[in-house]
Design an enzyme around this catalytic site. Structure first.
Site, PDB file in Angstrom:
ATOM      1  N   LYS B  80      24.963   0.875  18.917  1.00  0.00           N
ATOM      2  CA  LYS B  80      24.969   2.214  18.327  1.00  0.00           C
ATOM      3  C   LYS B  80      25.545   2.130  16.920  1.00  0.00           C
ATOM      4  O   LYS B  80      26.398   1.257  16.637  1.00  0.00           O
ATOM      5  CB  LYS B  80      25.862   3.101  19.213  1.00  0.00           C
ATOM      6  CG  LYS B  80      25.838   4.596  18.913  1.00  0.00           C
ATOM      7  CD  LYS B  80      26.724   5.345  19.933  1.00  0.00           C
ATOM      8  CE  LYS B  80      26.648   6.853  19.758  1.00  0.00           C
ATOM      9  NZ  LYS B  80      27.439   7.581  20.777  1.00  0.00           N
ATOM     10  N   SER B 155      25.064  11.391  22.977  1.00  0.00           N
ATOM     11  CA  SER B 155      24.732  11.023  21.610  1.00  0.00           C
ATOM     12  C   SER B 155      24.212   9.591  21.455  1.00  0.00           C
ATOM     13  O   SER B 155      23.616   9.277  20.430  1.00  0.00           O
ATOM     14  CB  SER B 155      25.969  11.182  20.729  1.00  0.00           C
ATOM     15  OG  SER B 155      26.964  10.240  21.103  1.00  0.00           O
ATOM     16  N   SER B 179      28.308  10.783  26.358  1.00  0.00           N
ATOM     17  CA  SER B 179      27.330  10.270  25.395  1.00  0.00           C
ATOM     18  C   SER B 179      26.624   8.982  25.792  1.00  0.00           C
ATOM     19  O   SER B 179      25.633   8.616  25.175  1.00  0.00           O
ATOM     20  CB  SER B 179      27.988  10.081  24.026  1.00  0.00           C
ATOM     21  OG  SER B 179      28.111  11.320  23.386  1.00  0.00           O
TER      22      SER B 179
END
Lengths: 475, 467
Positions: B80, B155, B179
């Site tokens: 990420k 997310s 997330s």
């Protein structure tokens, strides 16, 4: 109506650690002039970085706390003080707002030989310093030096306990002495190791509430602190007595003009959105750990106590304590005398006189001890010692000097007797004067004897023998 | 289907060690995968192609000298864009960091490098990890590989989507309120949020420091275990990292499972049906399943959406454009602050900063922050009590399957409701996993298990009961 000033002081002490408060960057180096050389992702606040608490800073804070007779908090924690400024890389300062590490201390200050007062320390908390903003003159930009960013500070907050600029100056001096004497702070005022903010208000005598205060920020000179306070008190008294009001604000001090000036209206703690720092777990100090950091170093407080107990005046105490070299020499010499209280006075006497006027003296504790011992053993007289003292301060040993110049004191009774007989024989008038009750003439006769021996005779022995001889002649 | 499709770590190692494929071929397969669909799915933010290929070649060289791969050696992964990667752009999917190239790597990335894993690149996410859909990325929304008309979740949208789209073997994500688990649920992947502090946060862009967890998304339970073993552990650079060592060899025994009334009530019939099939299966295997009442969970979301924005407002203060990142290029300092942040941050980030700033302001701190913090402690205590009697708390991960991209609500509070079942693990600091064990209308729907503090081994045993 009489207006009385009240002063409270916040001192930022830079703790004498190897590395910064929350990262392993060196605190200061050989060459501090080069900007941004002691920095890392943590102290310039790059994304993703986290603080790690410097344990040494905690220990030094605890040591200071002990000497302030303070309550060390077993539970303390860190908070974020949020505000935007270019010298604040994270957009917040890590400090201790809700649970400081130290509470309720006190520091005794002496105003003169007889009057002391105990200043209350409300709290002391650990925090990090900001970077240094540089505004080059005439340039359309500013620069930031992060060498100082993250330096470990202990902010020591006094109660509004002081009533005069002199008292404030004494408090600052005493606190400075304390933190430097125990090695918790390097004490270089020019480098900002000891900075302070002064809070001043005036109110009618006997009033139970304080007046509106102003804050003089970021001073680093005791002398200017006193001057700034004097100016600010006059200014506030003038305002109030002419029917105006004091505005709560931050003011600076212009050293050249000797005046304080308005900097900005004080945004109080309300604006800082303090909340607990989630990146640092609360500090949990076990009592045992707190005790373990109780230092065995001699602090200025203890030293002052020793000097006082020897009956030395505040002026003498200050002369020795305020000069780090004299202070250290005093401590070292006393130590090699096995802390014999009888030696406090003789050591001090050597440190307050000529010693203070010699530029970069090179006097060691062992030489000073030798000198004192030679006098006490009547090997040399006090006068002689004074004569050779400048040479000793150049790093030479008293023994060597005495040997070299053949200065050993004459203690031989038969030699003294014969010299004095000679002096008496040579000065019949003086003898007559003495016998008619003029005691003062004794000094003249002793002087003559000392002259004969080039100052090497033991003066006590001379005096005693002379009196005996003269008294015998009378009988 | 070829050799390369949807490999796990062990399968990849087997193929390479038996000389059926090379590491270079494996890495090239993933870049081909990326090439073929990334234009449509918007998963990648940065490709680390040259370095990855060199890395692969050096492994092949070692293998040709007789080396057999173990652990995470030569395993391609993605991270990420919250993870600092030295020399590789790290943007948090924000305009404010669009050009930021970090000079250092996060602890998790460094540990993977040391373990020999191959970083293929960085993936999309909601900006600064604020969101549950992936749509709040400055670089465009990552889409769901199972159905590109649907969101990937968030997310960690790119982390989950990249595993689902077969761009890598595993990925790193972060989980502040779900997330990792939310996009894992939406994409049919395994997503673990370990105990708070299990994996170092050092070098991971902070969202809400007391909630943030580094976690793993993979295609198998086993791969999660392997990666966790390599990246967990105390880190001197993260004072909040756990001092204790992860022990997955502890014998797990799942005997009693709790269902939460407050979650059950929110499920629609399809979800209830899918979920009860799971619980039936567990009961058939002799596990006791009981429904419990946890009234404080009614306020969990409110509690979360007070504390998290408060921390966000402070954590994002450093993005002022002065030292790095987006600068609005103005003369006046205040204007630089205002405009760099206004132009650098997207709408959801600005919303959370505003909320957080307000909540911490004088007069509101006591009323909101302190109260929420007390509630958080109460939830922690209640959860602790639950785990005295139960081994796991089980629920669906999300209230529903992945929403269609064009139906996401314009009311942010409705979006926040999607976090209802995930935020508790972050409030309590306990580990939680999302397993791809359910399907609704042919689309993946995750099963969430939460375990007691530091009891990851329990979570990672659930898989065996559901095979």
């Amino acid at each position: 109506m009489k207006l009385i000033p009240t002063i409270g002081i916040e001192v930022h002490v830079q703790l004498n650690t190897m590395s910064k408060m929350f990262c392993s960057c060196r605190l200061s180096g050989q060459d501090d002039s080069k900007p941004n050389q002691y920095i890392c992702p943590i102290c310039i606040g790059l994304p993703g970085t986290l603080p790690t608490l410097n344990q040494k800073a905690v220990e030094l804070a605890l040591q200071i706390g002990h000497f302030l007779d303070a309550e060390i908090q077993e539970q303390s924690s860190f908070d974020r003080k949020n505000y935007f400024y270019p010298d604040l890389p994270k957009g917040y300062q890590i400090t201790q707002f809700y649970q400081p590490i130290i509470r309720n201390g006190r520091l005794t200050i002496w105003l003169d030989d007889d009057n002391s007062s105990s200043i209350k320390i409300t709290e002391a908390h650990l925090e990090e310093d900001a970077a240094k903003a540089i505004h080059p003159e005439g340039q359309p930009y500013s620069q930031i030096d992060f060498n100082r960013a993250g330096a470990p500070l202990l902010e020591i907050v006094s109660a509004p306990d002081m009533a005069t600029p002199e008292e404030a100056k004494r408090y600052l001096t005493e606190l400075y002495l304390l933190v430097t004497s125990i090695g918790a702070c390097q004490g270089d005022m020019q480098k900002g190791h000891f900075k302070f903010d002064l809070n001043i208000s005036v109110a009618e005598e006997g009033s139970t509430t304080l007046g509106t205060r102003t804050e003089l920020k970021n001073l680093n000179s005791f002398r200017f602190a006193k001057k700034a306070l004097e100016y600010e008190i006059d200014r506030q008294i003038y305002l109030l007595s002419s029917g105006k009001i004091v505005i709560q604000e931050t003011r600076g001090y212009n050293e050249a003009e000797g005046k304080t000036f308005s900097q900005r209206n004080k945004e109080d703690s309300d604006g800082y959105r303090y909340f607990p720092e989630p990146d640092i777990p609360p500090l949990d100090l076990k009592t045992s750990l707190i005790d373990a950091t109780r230092p065995d170093t001699t602090s200025s407080i203890q030293l002052r106590g020793l000097l006082q107990s020897a009956g030395l005046s505040l002026r003498v105490q200050d002369t020795i304590l305020l000069d780090p070299k004299s202070r250290l020499l005093f401590m070292q010499t006393l130590a090699i005398f096995d802390n014999d209280p009888a030696k406090i006075k003789p050591i001090s006497n050597w440190l307050i006189g000529e010693y203070q006027t010699i530029e970069s003296p090179n006097l060691s504790a062992s030489h000073l001890r030798q000198l004192i011992e030679l006098i006490e053993a009547s090997v040399i007289s006090n006068n002689l010692a004074k004569e050779i003292f400048p040479d000793i301060c150049q790093g030479r040993s008293p023994q060597d000097i005495i040997k070299e110049r053949g200065l050993t004191q004459i203690n031989d009774q038969s030699i003294i007797d014969s010299i004095l007989r000679q002096v008496i024989g040579n000065n019949p008038e003086a003898v007559t004067q003495y016998q008619s009750g003029e005691q003062k003439i004794l000094g003249f006769l002793i002087g003559q004897a000392m002259k004969e021996t080039k100052g090497q005779a033991n003066p006590q022995l001379i005096r005693k023998t002379l009196v005996d001889l003269l008294d015998n002649m009378l009988q | 289907m070829n050799h390369f499709t949807r490999l796990t770590i062990d399968q990849a190692h087997h193929l390479i060690n038996s000389n059926q494929i090379t590491v270079l071929e494996l890495v090239e397969y993933y870049f081909d995968q990326i090439e073929s669909s990334n234009n449509q799915l918007h998963i990648m933010l940065a490709e680390n192609k040259d370095q990855a290929i060199n890395h692969a070649k050096s492994w092949d060289q070692k293998i040709s000298n007789g080396h057999k791969l173990t652990g995470l050696e030569a395993i391609p992964y993605l991270a990420k864009d919250m993870f600092m990667t030295k020399g590789i752009a790290t943007t948090a999917a924000s305009r404010s960091l669009a050009d930021f190239i970090p000079p250092y790597s996060s602890t998790a990335i460094s540990k993977l490098t040391k373990a020999g894993a191959i970083l293929l690149g960085k993936v999309n996410q909601d900006e600064f990890a604020h969101g549950g859909s992936g749509k709040y990325s400055f670089f465009g929304s990552a889409l769901n590989p199972n159905d590109p008309t649907r969101v990937a979740g968030g997310s960690s949208s790119g982390s989950a989507a990249s595993v689902a789209a077969d761009y890598c073997i595993f990925s790193l994500g972060t989980d502040t309120g779900g997330s990792i688990r939310n996009p894992a649920s939406y994409t049919g992947t395994y997503g673990l949020k370990p105990s708070y502090g299990r994996i170092s946060r050092y070098g991971v862009i902070a969202m809400a420091s007391s909630f943030d967890c580094v976690g793993i998304i993979a295609r198998s339970n086993q791969d999660i275990k392997i990666v966790l073993g390599f990246i967990s552990g105390h880190d001197q650079l993260d004072s909040t990292s756990l001092p204790s060592k992860l022990n997955l060899n502890k014998s797990a025994s799942i005997k009693r499972i709790a269902l939460v009334k407050q979650y059950q009530e929110r499920l629609k019939p399809d979800q209830t049906k899918a979920f009860s099939e799971i619980t039936d299966q567990l009961e058939a295997r002799g596990v006791k399943v009981e429904t419990i009442d946890l009234p404080s969970l009614e306020q969990a979301l409110a509690c979360y959406y007070i504390l998290v924005p408060a921390e966000i407002s402070s954590n994002l203060a450093r993005y002022d454009g002065l030292r790095y990142g987006y600068n609005s290029d103005q003369e006046d300092l205040i204007e630089v602050y205002k405009n760099s942040r206004k132009q650098g941050f997207g709408v959801e980030v600005q919303r959370r900063i505003m909320i957080g700033t307000y909540l911490l302001s004088h007069g509101y701190y006591d009323a909101f922050y302190l109260k929420a913090n007390k509630l958080r402690q109460q939830i922690q205590t209640e959860i602790k009590t639950v785990f005295k009697q139960f081994d796991l708390i089980l629920s669906p991960t999300t209230p529903d399957i992945a929403p269609l991209t064009n139906t996401t609500s314009i009311d942010p509070t409705e979006e926040y409701l999607a976090d209802i079942m995930t935020v508790v693990a972050n409030l309590a600091g306990i580990p939680a996993i999302s397993l791809p064990k359910m399907e609704i209308s042919g689309l993946p729907y995750g099963l969430q298990a939460m375990a007691d503090q530091e009891a990851e081994h329990q979570l990672l045993e659930l898989e065996d009961l559901l095979c």
